[in-house]
Design an enzyme around this catalytic site. Structure first.
Site, short mmCIF file in Angstrom:
data_model
loop_
_atom_site.label_atom_id
_atom_site.label_comp_id
_atom_site.label_asym_id
_atom_site.label_seq_id
_atom_site.Cartn_x
_atom_site.Cartn_y
_atom_site.Cartn_z
N LYS B 89 24.26 80.94 -35.66
CA LYS B 89 25.36 80.87 -34.33
C LYS B 89 26.51 81.64 -34.81
O LYS B 89 27.04 81.47 -35.73
CB LYS B 89 25.23 79.43 -33.98
CG LYS B 89 26.05 79.30 -32.62
CD LYS B 89 26.26 77.88 -32.36
CE LYS B 89 26.63 77.62 -30.90
NZ LYS B 89 26.73 76.18 -30.51
N SER B 164 25.47 75.02 -25.89
CA SER B 164 25.80 76.42 -25.96
C SER B 164 25.04 77.24 -27.01
O SER B 164 25.28 78.44 -27.07
CB SER B 164 27.39 76.21 -26.69
OG SER B 164 27.16 75.63 -27.83
N SER B 188 24.73 70.79 -28.08
CA SER B 188 24.59 72.23 -28.09
C SER B 188 23.44 72.53 -29.04
O SER B 188 23.05 73.87 -29.01
CB SER B 188 26.01 72.87 -28.40
OG SER B 188 26.90 72.85 -27.32
#
Ligand SMILES: [Mg+2]
Ligand SMILES: [Zn+2]
EC number: 6.3.5.7
Lengths: 502, 516, 98
Positions: B89, B164, B188
């Site tokens: 990420k 996210s 997330s």
């Protein structure tokens, strides 16, 4: 920049009662920073003592320096504070380019040390107790250099340059309670208070305590109120007072300025003021306003500190003798008069003299060298005597050389020069420069014979009984031996040579 | 099985084939790079990746292959997952690849240091395929708040992949990577896992170092694994977990034996609690159905299912939307155009540093980030602290007490991961409150620091989209999640005739993704 | 708790150092009012006897020894800087006029 009108100090004191308060920031001399392992070193090339943590790069996290915590507790104990059993860090939020995260990691509701006191001895021996509100841990900011403009000041600068080497250096901020009742001794007390804090942290060994390097920095709060009024007047906080003299002068100036403002019927604005050493005055900084909303909240990246009684008592056992007690003891041991001792303290040479005495010199000899030749040379070089480069061991060795008769006082000064020029130990300087007293009678005798032959009329006078004329021959011999002879012995030998009774 | 077929298998299977020499790491990495090139780029691409790390990934793969070829200690000392590629990420900093946090303010920024988890991936010699898309600074539940365009859900390219960490979840769901790292502040990792039919785990707070994860809310953030199987997440958490002296909140005694727990997979005699407050009203019917089926399966496997109440969970969302923006407003203060990242001069007026900072932050941050910074500034400001931030921290205590009471009765808790399946791109973009509601079931775990796992529980009847099942365990009991998760996973696979992801539609070849 | 208004948002934007146009301030005030309204029940949830929790997993006394670790070179430190000069970060003037 308008110049403020001020009252005379005497007039201000006649009308108003000053209340003081101090925030003193002490930089700890740990090896690494408060929350990062980057080195805590003064004076290196810009941005070379930083890593990602003290630069506040994205993703970094702080880890607390245990030595800094222990140093903070030691300071608290030396200031007779209570040590919090449980305390936390908080973020103090404000944007400024010297603050990499745009918040300072500090302590807020629960400082590690609180409720202490310190007795301050004024010059005439009066003791004044200053109450300590708290001493908390935090981190230092980076250093801004203002470029362009003419003065190097922030005003008029075109841009600024930031060096984060100092960013994250451990700080202890010591905050007093309001100090009432100092009266006209307020400026003197201010100076003595900061001097006492400096001495304590230096004595503890937790800070280098060099004000000229910013190791100890003082913010001085001053307010005035009419005599008899209980409520405090509005205060100003003067920043950037970074020498003992400046602390005294800034407090004095603010008292005089407040007095004039109050006299004119105007209210004092609560604001920060800046001290200017050049004009010996303060100017307005930033007014306190809503903008000072620091939005403190508990630092989520650090966990609480819990102090056990065992830990605190272990630290307490490491406390050195308190400075005031130490001073009393040393003066008694050394047999100095009050004035002699005060001069030593004011010259900042107490430690050096103590080490010199410990290393084997007499107290009188130690004082003679440090306060005399060394202080004189330091003044010429414009450095602190302690920083000149003479070690206590050098003083002791020179004294020994004198005592053994190897050199005399005059030669000893040359030996000191040699040591300062890096020529080695005193013994090595004596050897290299050939400074030993000429005590070989054979060598002296030929010099004497030479001198007598050069001045036959003087020799006759002496033979004729005018013994005081021997001085001219002694002078000649000393000249030939380049000062390395013992003048007393030369005199004896001359009289013996001429067969005259001394 | 060739490399291009192998990309659909689990990381554990890939690891086994690498170990047996059936395939090389270079082949495996290249197959994933080819897949990324095929499905990630263009107007209708998944857009899971913000950066593709082609050269370095292949170099690491080649090194692993060489070590294996040499045999002896070089081969023996290779980590079990050595040579298995992974995506990271883009909130996690990496040397040699840009880190953007999905924000314009960090465009082009190169970190001079590696996050601890990245160091651990390198130590395990896992090739890093690239950096995955996210809502800017991880603020969002749809990955639409990325400054670099939204990620699309591989199940339906018109739908969001969750957020996210939509990029990490979509990359794994689209077979662009077998494993990925995510971060989970309020869900997330888990909510994207739920809506993409993948597995994701938020470990116990402190079980995985946060050092090098760009902070949103420090007391809630946690890095965790994203994968297609429960065992794969367990294997990955074992790589990235453990104590880190650079993170003061890192646990010295995190849960161990995670992969063993996943392999053991037994629920006989276990008590599993349904959280009364986390299902029913407000949850999509298809989500409820799949949830109830999972309960039946667990009961059939010998678990006792009971209902527990967590009465304060109703305050969790509110507390979260005070604590998270408060900490975020502080953590994001450093993005000011002085030391790194973008700098913008004000359009008019003198360019003083204050105004440059304000102009930089105005231009560099997107709307959602600004919204949260302002909200957090408000919650911490003088006169409001006690009512907002202070109260929220007390609610946190109440939530912890609810968990403690629940775990006194049961071994693990179970709920749907997200109230709905994936919604349409743009559907909730202008309704922040509706967006926030997606995290209602995942947030309590962050507030209390307990671990949570999501796994695919099948497809919803009404839209054919994946539904996530969430398991929660007490702090430091991450192993329990893997043990129960692995059982439920195998029961569901039996019921659905194979992995749920096998039912995902094939993705069309898109315009090739350029290695950025 | 009073609803959040435009002036407050303007003040908060100043505190947070985010430049905002009048339109943005209006929009933000409207959105924040809704959000603040939805979270306000939090302030009534817990009584005075409930302590605050700031760390989800309680730990204490996490400290490191005072040992110097790695540093970045000045070049590395400045590598991401928007502007630099003489080994230092360069920032615009701090005060408005001379
Ligand atoms: Mg202060
Ligand atoms: Zn301070």
């Amino acid at each position: 920049m308008s110049v403020d009108t001020i009252l005379s100090f005497e007039e201000a004191m006649e009308k108003y009662d000053p209340v003081l308060g101090f925030e003193v920031h002490v930089e700890l001399n740990t090896k690494s920073k408060m929350f990062s392992s980057a080195p805590n070193v003064f004076g290196d090339e810009p941005n070379t003592n930083v890593n990602e943590v003290c630069l506040g790069l994205p993703g970094v996290l702080p880890v607390l320096n245990k030595k800094a915590v222990e140093s903070s507790i030691l300071i608290g104990l030396a200031l007779n504070c209570k040590i919090a059993e449980h305390c936390t860090f908080a973020r103090k939020q404000y944007f400024y380019p010297d603050t990499p995260k745009n918040f300072q990691t500090s302590q807020y509701e629960d400082p590690i040390c609180y409720d202490g006191w310190i007795d301050i001895e004024l010059a005439d021996g009066t003791v004044f107790r200053v109450e300590i509100e708290r001493a908390h841990m935090e981190e230092d900011a980076g250093k801004l250099t203002h470029m362009g403009g003419s003065t190097g000041r922030i005003q008029g600068a075109d841009f600024s340059l930031v060096d984060y080497n100092r960013s994250g250096v451990p700080l202890v901020e010591i905050v007093t309670k309001p100090i009432e009742g100092a009266g006209s001794r307020a400026p003197e007390l201010a100076k003595a208070y900061v001097a006492a804090i400096r001495e304590i942290v230096k004595n503890l060994g937790v800070s280098d305590a060099r004000m000229e390097r910013g190791n100890v920095r003082c913010d001085a709060n001053v307010s005035l109120r009419p005599y008899g009024q209980e409520k405090f007047g509005t205060r100003t906080e003067t920043k950037n007072v970074n020498s003992l003299r400046a602390v005294e002068n800034a407090v004095k100036f603010e008292i005089q300025r407040h007095g004039a403002v109050l006299d004119s019927g105007v209210k004092i604005i609560q604001e920060t003021r800046h001290w200017h050493e050049d004009t010996k005055s303060t100017t307005s900084g930033r007014p306190k306003s809503d903008a000072d909303d620091y939005r403190y909240f508990p630092e989520p990246d650090l966990v609480p500190i819990v102090t056990t009684a065992l830990w605190v008592e272990q630290l307490r056992s490491r406390l050195p003798e308190p400075p005031a007690a130490r001073r009393k003891r040393l003066q008694a041991d050394w047999g100095y008069t009050d004035m002699e001792f005060r001069d030593v303290v004011n010259a900042g040479l107490m430690d050096e003299i103590e080490e010199t005495v410990t290393a084997g010199a007499s107290a009188a000899a130690a004082r003679k060298w440090w306060m005399g030749e060394i202080a004189r040379r330091a003044k010429l070089a414009d450095v602190d005597p302690a920083a000149l480069g003479v070690s206590p061991a050098v003083v002791v060795e020179i004294e020994k050389l004198i005592a053994s008769g190897a050199i005399n006082d005059k030669l000893a000064r040359q030996v000191l020069d040699g040591v300062l020029d890096g020529e080695g130990t005193p013994a090595e300087v004596v050897e290299k420069r050939g400074l030993a007293v000429v005590s070989d009678d054979g060598a002296l005798q030929s010099a004497i014979d030479e001198a007598l032959a050069a001045q036959p009329d003087v020799a006759d006078k002496i033979r004729g009984g005018k013994v005081q004329a021997v001085g001219a021959i002694v002078g000649g011999v000393m000249k030939v031996t380049r000062g390395q002879a013992d003048p007393g012995r030369v005199r004896e030998l001359i009289l013996a040579t001429l067969g005259v009774e001394g | 099985m060739n490399a291009h077929e192998l990309i659909r298998s689990s990381a554990a299977v890939m690891a086994a084939k690498l170990a047996s020499g059936e395939i090389t790491s270079v082949e495996l990495v290249q197959a994933h790079l080819d897949r990324i090139a095929a499905v990630d780029g263009g107007d209708r691409g998944v857009n899971a990746f913000l950066h593709v790390n082609t050269e370095e990934a292949l170099a690491v793969a080649a090194d692993v292959d060489a070590r294996r070829a040499r045999g002896g200690s070089d081969a023996r000392e290779l980590h079990e997952l050595a040579g298995v590629p992974i995506a990271v990420k883009d909130l996690i900093v990496t040397i040699g690849q840009p880190t953007t946090a999905g924000s314009k303010i960090l465009e082009g920024w190169m970190s001079p240091y590696d996050a601890t988890v990245v160091k651990k991936l390198r130590a395990a010699r896992m090739p890093i395929l690239g950096k995955t898309n996210l809502d800017e600074f991880a603020m969002g539940s749809s990955t639409e708040h990325s400054a670099y365009g939204p990620t699309r859900n591989p199940w339906d390219l018109d739908r969001i992949p969750g957020g996210s960490g939509g990029g990490s979840a979509a990359a794994v769901a689209a077979f662009e990577a077998p494993l990925a790292l995510g971060t989970d502040t309020g869900g997330s990792i888990r909510q994207p896992g739920a809506v993409t039919g993948t597995v994701g785990v938020k470990p116990t707070y402190g079980a995985v170092s946060r050092y090098g994860a760009i902070a949103m809310a420090s007391s809630l953030d946690q890095i965790g694994p994203v994968s297609r199987t429960v065992l794969d997440s367990a294997l990955l958490q074992e790589v990235i977990g453990g104590h880190d002296p650079q993170d003061s909140t890192s646990l010295t005694d995190p849960s161990t034996g995670l992969a063993d727990a996943a392999r053991l997979g037994n629920v006989k005699g276990m008590k599993i609690g349904i959280i009364k407050e986390l299902h029913g009203e407000g949850y999509q019917a298809g989500v409820e159905n799949r949830f109830n089926e999972s309960l039946e399966l667990l009961r059939g496997a010998g678990a006792e299912i009971v209902e527990v109440s967590c009465p304060n969970f109703g305050y969790a969302l509110g507390a979260y939307y005070l604590i998270m923006p408060s900490e975020a407003s502080s953590n994001l203060a450093k993005f000011d155009g002085v030391r790194f990242g973008m700098r913008k001069l004000p359009a008019e007026g003198p360019p003083t540093i204050e105004r440059v900072m304000a102009a930089t932050r105005a231009a560099g941050f997107g709307d959602e980030v600004k919204r949260r910074i302002i909200l957090g500034t408000y919650a911490l400001s003088a006169g409001y602290y006690d009512a907002y931030y202070g109260s929220a921290q007390k609610v946190r205590t109440l939530i912890q007490r609810d968990f403690a009471a629940a775990f006194a009765q049961v071994d693990v808790l179970i709920s749907p991961t997200s109230p709905t399946t994936a919604f349409k791109l743009g559907e909730k973009l202008n309704d922040p409150l509706a967006m926030y509601l997606n995290d209602v079931a995942t947030i309590p775990a962050n507030l209390a620091g307990v671990p949570g796992l999501t796994l695919p529980g099948g497809l919803a009847d009404e839209d054919g989209l994946p539904v996530g099942i969430q398991l929660l365990a007490p702090a430091r009991e991450d192993a329990r999640l893997y043990r129960v998760g692995a059982v439920l996973e195998s029961l569901l696979e039996a019921q659905w005739g194979g992995p749920i992801l096998d039912q995902a539609p094939a993705l069309a070849q898109t315009a090739a993704k350029e290695a950025k | 708790m009073a609803a959040i208004n435009r002036e407050q948002v303007a003040h908060l934007a100043t505190l947070a150092h985010i430049e905002m146009s009048d339109d943005e301030l209006d929009r933000m005030a409207t959105e924040l009012a809704v959000i603040v309204d939805s979270v306000k029940s939090v302030s009534e949830a817990a009584g005075d006897d409930v302590p605050a929790t700031s760390h989800p997993i309680p730990l204490t006394n996490v400290m490191r020894d005072d040992v110097v670790g790695h540093v970045l070179t000045a070049e590395e430190a400045l590598s991401g800087a928007p502007d630099a000069q003489d080994g230092r970060f360069k920032v615009p003037a701090i005060l408005e006029e001379s």
